[in-house]
Design an enzyme around this catalytic site. Sequence first.
Site, mmCIF file in Angstrom:
data_model
loop_
_atom_site.group_PDB
_atom_site.id
_atom_site.type_symbol
_atom_site.label_atom_id
_atom_site.label_comp_id
_atom_site.label_asym_id
_atom_site.label_seq_id
_atom_site.Cartn_x
_atom_site.Cartn_y
_atom_site.Cartn_z
ATOM 1 N N LYS A 144 1.348 -0.705 0.057
ATOM 2 C CA LYS A 144 -0.048 -0.190 0.131
ATOM 3 C C LYS A 144 0.906 1.520 0.530
ATOM 4 O O LYS A 144 0.313 2.231 -0.692
ATOM 5 C CB LYS A 144 -0.759 -0.014 1.043
ATOM 6 C CG LYS A 144 -1.940 -0.996 1.375
ATOM 7 C CD LYS A 144 -2.816 -1.253 2.240
ATOM 8 C CE LYS A 144 -3.543 -2.748 2.182
ATOM 9 N NZ LYS A 144 -4.615 -2.679 3.275
ATOM 10 N N GLN B 201 -4.452 -1.313 9.644
ATOM 11 C CA GLN B 201 -3.965 -2.822 9.106
ATOM 12 C C GLN B 201 -4.727 -4.091 10.219
ATOM 13 O O GLN B 201 -4.715 -4.336 11.111
ATOM 14 C CB GLN B 201 -2.725 -3.136 9.265
ATOM 15 C CG GLN B 201 -3.043 -4.376 7.724
ATOM 16 C CD GLN B 201 -3.357 -4.365 6.145
ATOM 17 O OE1 GLN B 201 -3.250 -3.485 6.330
ATOM 18 N NE2 GLN B 201 -4.376 -5.161 6.274
ATOM 19 N N ASP C 50 -10.451 3.422 4.826
ATOM 20 C CA ASP C 50 -11.277 1.829 4.584
ATOM 21 C C ASP C 50 -12.558 1.906 4.585
ATOM 22 O O ASP C 50 -12.930 0.014 4.507
ATOM 23 C CB ASP C 50 -10.331 1.045 6.027
ATOM 24 C CG ASP C 50 -8.877 0.271 4.516
ATOM 25 O OD1 ASP C 50 -9.019 -0.206 4.062
ATOM 26 O OD2 ASP C 50 -8.396 -0.307 6.104
#
Length: 292
Positions: free
Chosen positions: A54, A98, A121
């Site tokens: 990412k 994460q 997200d």
Amino acid sequence: MTAMVIDGKAIAAELRKEVAKGVEQLVATGTIPPGLATVLVGVNPASQTYVRMKRKACAEVGIESFGYELPVDTSQEDIEKVVKELNADPKVHGILVQLPLPAGLDEEAVLKAISIEKDVDGFHPLNIGRLAQKGREPLFVPCTPAGCIVLLKKAGAQLEGARAVVVGRSNIVGMPAALLLVKENATVTICHSRTRDLPSVCREADVLIAAIGRPEMIRGDWIKPGAYVIDVGVNRVDDPSRKRGYRLVGDVAFEEAVEVAGAITPVPGGVGPMTIAGLLRNTLHSAQRTVA
Ligand code: NDP
């Protein structure tokens, strides 16, 4: 019939190019570049790889990334403190924690601590709640399910009025994918491990999304001829003929399904590349919103 194979890699590359252009235009107005903070707790190798990918993708499109690596024994209080500091940092437009977090940490509380304006997200309960409500729009939509919808549209699927079946009801893929299909006016059935006679439910689908995590579970004869099939699954199966000893397969038996479906995503090279591209797009949108 042989299905059209949907090239997620090419579609994601196109999206990344658009993001790079958007970043360039934004920076040309004299504002700071978009910034993404990644928060990694512990030493899960898969998570480390995802975060590395990412951050590399950010660099390629001109998004600045800030990596936070916290020890596995970080307390709930400390991780929420980091998130709150990032909420207040004007250089940070997106915060990515994460998942999964190490056992013992309250994932929901951490996600809830992220400002909804920086929830790139799309997992904040408020953003998910808005996704589920009629007439409300989330600020961000989870990247993998959003990628599924982009692929369907690029492949020419008519979602309005379509019979859609989503196999899987996880918070990060199945459920938001189903909610997005409802927003597109599809008629949606959500299946899971307790669904009775899954093959016959799948056979009704004009649009089938598989997000299960079981190698090649969905067989060719479960698929309605001409259906659009999106395979989210990423599964390792042993393959001694490969140097690394395994290969990746999806949740759909591709070789069978490609003979029946109208369009289908491969694994790898289908949904996977769309996830990071979506994250970059969400981070750009967040930065654009701060100057709008
Ligand atoms: P989860 O394990 O969280 O969810 C799996 C879902 O599949 C659950 O809802 C489960 O049902 C259902 N399920 C399991 N077994 C069966 C069965 N035999 N019949 C019907 N339904 C079943 O997985 P995720 O949603 O996180 O991920 C799904 C797949 O997608 C994985 O392969 C993962 O690696 C991949 N993935 C790919 C991404 C990408 O390409 N970028 C991103 C995220 C995930 P129940 O709820 O009843 O347990």
